[in-house]
Design a protein around this motif. Sequence first.
Motif, PDB file in Angstrom:
ATOM      1  N   GLY A 261       0.807  -1.202   0.000  1.00 19.56           N
ATOM      2  CA  GLY A 261       0.000   0.000   0.000  1.00 19.56           C
ATOM      3  C   GLY A 261       0.846   1.259   0.000  1.00 19.56           C
ATOM      4  N   LEU A 262       0.173   2.384  -0.202  1.00 19.96           N
ATOM      5  CA  LEU A 262       0.861   3.665  -0.324  1.00 19.96           C
ATOM      6  C   LEU A 262       0.699   4.500   0.934  1.00 19.96           C
ATOM      7  N   THR A 263       1.699   5.318   1.181  1.00 17.58           N
ATOM      8  CA  THR A 263       1.604   6.347   2.211  1.00 17.58           C
ATOM      9  C   THR A 263       1.816   7.693   1.529  1.00 17.58           C
ATOM     10  N   ILE A 264       0.814   8.539   1.561  1.00 21.65           N
ATOM     11  CA  ILE A 264       0.922   9.888   1.013  1.00 21.65           C
ATOM     12  C   ILE A 264       1.095  10.855   2.183  1.00 21.65           C
ATOM     13  N   LEU A 265       2.179  11.609   2.180  1.00 19.43           N
ATOM     14  CA  LEU A 265       2.484  12.496   3.306  1.00 19.43           C
ATOM     15  C   LEU A 265       1.827  13.865   3.139  1.00 19.43           C
ATOM     16  N   HIS A 266       0.551  13.927   3.409  1.00 18.97           N
ATOM     17  CA  HIS A 266      -0.166  15.203   3.286  1.00 18.97           C
ATOM     18  C   HIS A 266       0.381  16.243   4.262  1.00 18.97           C
ATOM     19  N   SER A 267       0.891  15.781   5.403  1.00 21.40           N
ATOM     20  CA  SER A 267       1.431  16.714   6.389  1.00 21.40           C
ATOM     21  C   SER A 267       2.682  17.420   5.884  1.00 21.40           C
ATOM     22  N   ALA A 268       3.333  16.856   4.863  1.00 19.94           N
ATOM     23  CA  ALA A 268       4.569  17.449   4.344  1.00 19.94           C
ATOM     24  C   ALA A 268       4.312  18.733   3.568  1.00 19.94           C
ATOM     25  N   VAL A 269       3.090  18.911   3.098  1.00 20.55           N
ATOM     26  CA  VAL A 269       2.767  20.098   2.287  1.00 20.55           C
ATOM     27  C   VAL A 269       3.004  21.379   3.080  1.00 20.55           C
ATOM     28  N   ALA A 270       2.646  21.362   4.353  1.00 14.93           N
ATOM     29  CA  ALA A 270       2.823  22.557   5.190  1.00 14.93           C
ATOM     30  C   ALA A 270       4.297  22.927   5.358  1.00 14.93           C
ATOM     31  N   LYS A 271       5.176  21.965   5.158  1.00  7.51           N
ATOM     32  CA  LYS A 271       6.617  22.209   5.258  1.00  7.51           C
ATOM     33  C   LYS A 271       7.225  22.573   3.909  1.00  7.51           C
ATOM     34  N   GLY A 272       6.385  22.619   2.897  1.00  6.56           N
ATOM     35  CA  GLY A 272       6.883  22.920   1.563  1.00  6.56           C
ATOM     36  C   GLY A 272       7.557  21.734   0.896  1.00  6.56           C
TER      37      GLY A 272
ATOM     38  N   ASP B 190       4.822  19.280  -9.068  1.00  2.00           N
ATOM     39  CA  ASP B 190       3.524  19.910  -9.322  1.00  2.00           C
ATOM     40  C   ASP B 190       2.839  20.407  -8.057  1.00  2.00           C
ATOM     41  N   GLY B 191       3.500  20.283  -6.909  1.00  2.00           N
ATOM     42  CA  GLY B 191       2.918  20.741  -5.654  1.00  2.00           C
ATOM     43  C   GLY B 191       2.163  19.680  -4.885  1.00  2.00           C
ATOM     44  N   SER B 192       2.075  18.474  -5.421  1.00  2.00           N
ATOM     45  CA  SER B 192       1.388  17.393  -4.710  1.00  2.00           C
ATOM     46  C   SER B 192       2.283  16.836  -3.609  1.00  2.00           C
ATOM     47  N   PRO B 193       1.700  16.224  -2.577  1.00  2.00           N
ATOM     48  CA  PRO B 193       2.504  15.708  -1.466  1.00  2.00           C
ATOM     49  C   PRO B 193       3.316  14.488  -1.893  1.00  2.00           C
ATOM     50  N   PRO B 194       4.458  14.253  -1.264  1.00  2.00           N
ATOM     51  CA  PRO B 194       5.282  13.090  -1.605  1.00  2.00           C
ATOM     52  C   PRO B 194       4.679  11.811  -1.047  1.00  2.00           C
TER      53      PRO B 194
END
Length: 458
Positions: free
Chosen positions: A54-65, A70-74
């Motif tokens: 399965g995948l883990t998308i780090l949405h919390s990383a967006v706030a850290k830039g 394309d600006g999507s979370p890693p």
Amino acid sequence: MVRGPGREFDGVNENYQMSNRMERKRLSLNLVRLILLSLGALALASATDDLENGLTILHSAVAKGAVCLDGSPPGYQFSGGFGSGESSWLVHIEGGGWCHNVTNCLSRSKGRLGSTRDFAPVRFSGILNDHGELNPYFHNWNRVKVGYCDGSSFTGDVDAVDPATNLHYRGARIFNAVMEDLLSKGMRNATNALLSGCSAGGLTSLLHCDRFRALLPNHTRVKCLSDGGYFVNLKDISGDDYIKTYFQSIVETHGSVRNLPQSCTSKMEPNMCFFPQYVAPHVRTPLFILNAAYDSWQIRNVLVPLSSDQEGYWKLCRTDITKCDTNQIEAMQGFRHEFLNNLDGAIASTTNGFFINSCFAHCQTELTATWKFTSSPVLGNSRQWGSGSTTCRISERSTALTLATLRATTISTLSSTTSKERRSRRAIVASLRALQYLLQVYNENAMYTYFLIEGVNK
């Protein structure tokens, strides 16, 4: 012609995709032949039944830039360890070339190498495989595959974002965010930790090796593996510094200088520290370099980039080495000599290990066909794998060498090329059972091992 960032480099990325497809097709054919000959139909089912995670998308990383082009979370894929591997971690960085200017990066941002918007799970194979028979040393470790979506081997860090393109050059922040998340999930308690990667990911593991070591406790046994990531700085067949200019464009576009190892940038032009040959001598963490001396990607993109062959003399040879003439074989032999010469600085470290082979290949740890197979070549005996007149023979040059002996061996290797070796046109991909063992032991006695696989044409 003076080359700068522009369309002349787009062929590198296009050719990367083409050569990767060709390499995987060729490997698939070799895998099928090998299975039918050695393992039979039951092994075919086993070898292709790799673990999908399965995948883990780090949405919390967006706030850290910490975002993709394309600006999507890693994101990353994870498979938990078990048994004796429960406290060991293998973090593998995906490869996929680079982007060097706005046009190229904008194009990349629309696909999986620049965005996670269509991030889908891939099967774990090779060094990430969960089958004990196919991956005996790492199958039960905590295994992570980090998605590559920044185009700079995780070195970029530019604050400004052009609203016209919405491009984000934030690779270094992605690396930090992913590692921070893995530490919180138990990696900070690791007994063993290995940072590995293929191609651009192999370059990542080398550039970030000491940084990875610094994240973990002193008691953790930490090492790094660079697979197909030892890109060398040399002139192409036209005499131009193509790869040097291309790498400099990557560093400038992504603002990478601040994230390249200071142990290198403090001693020379910072842009040059994207090349492993200038970084490896200063890496303090044990480093294992796995590479083909006839690296297929580098032959096609460093030695013979498209812009250096405008008459098309190399067209057939670049796609099929069995169609290379004597002069082209000699040029590739020259590349091999230059490649080995550029390993000298990394060889000087008594904590480093090497597995350099003369197969025409690029990346050898990610696929089961090139990682471990029943009829794989092994060190220490005469086992070979091949068909017809072509084999990939392993010869053990020296083990547990002193620094002086290793240097002498390397010089001897470079000067002892025979006409028979120069005529060698074909080399198959060799499986690396021995490498899995060496990764466990190469630094046990502060000694190291240097092996060379020779492509032999009988």
